[in-house]
Design an enzyme around this catalytic site. Structure first.
Site, PDB file in Angstrom:
ATOM      1  N   HIS A   7      17.732 -22.605 -46.337  1.00 33.31           N
ATOM      2  CA  HIS A   7      17.433 -22.745 -47.763  1.00 33.31           C
ATOM      3  C   HIS A   7      18.574 -22.230 -48.628  1.00 33.31           C
ATOM      4  CE1 HIS A   7      15.678 -18.622 -46.926  1.00 33.31           C
ATOM      5  NE2 HIS A   7      16.269 -18.337 -48.086  1.00 33.31           N
ATOM      6  N   HIS A  80      21.761 -17.069 -53.190  1.00 34.82           N
ATOM      7  CA  HIS A  80      22.184 -16.896 -51.795  1.00 34.82           C
ATOM      8  C   HIS A  80      21.990 -18.183 -51.015  1.00 34.82           C
ATOM      9  CE1 HIS A  80      17.792 -15.903 -51.483  1.00 34.82           C
ATOM     10  NE2 HIS A  80      17.890 -16.440 -50.276  1.00 34.82           N
ATOM     11  N   GLU A 131      22.215 -14.885 -46.337  1.00 30.88           N
ATOM     12  CA  GLU A 131      21.031 -14.459 -45.594  1.00 30.88           C
ATOM     13  C   GLU A 131      21.094 -15.148 -44.230  1.00 30.88           C
ATOM     14  OE1 GLU A 131      17.345 -15.601 -47.480  1.00 30.88           O
ATOM     15  OE2 GLU A 131      16.128 -14.922 -45.791  1.00 30.88           O
TER      16      GLU A 131
END
Ligand SMILES: CC[C@@H](C(=O)O)C(=O)SCCNC(=O)CCNC(=O)[C@H](O)C(C)(C)COP(=O)(O)OP(=O)(O)OC[C@H]1O[C@@H](n2cnc3c(N)ncnc32)[C@H](O)[C@@H]1OP(=O)(O)O
Ligand SMILES: [Co+2]
Length: 140
Positions: A7, A80, A131
């Site tokens: 994502h 992110h 991440e």
């Protein structure tokens, strides 16, 4: 080590308003219910795209890690990117061995998909907050 792009995280002061961009401008139809992740200090809402997801995040509580970002970017913005890895501990140790700063204690925390995640400081990563999340066992 790097796997599928899971994502892109978008910080926003209001998930309810941000959802309209994806629904009304871009025609997104798969917009999940928002939910709170108090341990991560965020409200979360996933918008499905054909090959990935947009993760809308809004601060939850006084200690949210995205307050600073929203102070600098009051309208919100790209926060992110999240890539899957097969083994989060191996990925963390590999990042550290290569000199990257794993944020917090370095102990993985359970993320929005129910698998362990870590974050890598943007100063080591070309200005991008990364991440890394362990690939869900039943994925793909
Ligand atoms: C939904 C759950 C989970 C999931 O499963 O998907 C999530 O995604 S939760 C997402 C929110 N959680 C986190 O971001 C946790 C990790 N983040 C942090 O620990 C902090 O946000 C941070 C990255 C350490 C920044 O903390 P902050 O208090 O904002 O520190 P500074 O203001 O001092 O910033 C330091 C430095 O870094 C730059 N910065 C900050 N955020 C970003 C960003 N998102 N992308 C790129 N750069 C960023 C900031 O501009 C400062 O730079 P300089 O001014 O040049 O020093
Ligand atoms: Co995320």
């Amino acid at each position: 080590m790097i796997g599928r792009l899971n994502h892109v995280g978008i910080a926003t002061p209001s998930i309810d308003k941000a959802v309209a961009v994806y629904r009304d401008f871009l025609g997104a139809t798969k917009i999940h219910e928002k939910f709170a992740l108090p341990a991560q200090g965020v409200w979360v809402c996933f918008v499905d795209t054909p090959n990935s997801q947009i993760e809308l995040i809004e601060p939850y509580g006084e200690d949210s890690p995205i307050h600073g970002f929203l102070k600098k970017n009051p309208a919100g913005g790209q926060h992110h990117v999240c890539f899957e890895v097969p083994d989060i501990i191996a990925a963390r140790d590999d990042m550290r061995a290569k000199g990257a700063t794993v944020l917090g204690t370095g102990e993985p925390r359970i993320g929005a998909h129910g698998t362990p995640v870590i974050f890598i400081h943007p100063k080591d990563m070309g200005g991008v907050l990364f991440e890394l999340m362990e690939t869900p066992k039943d994925a793909h």
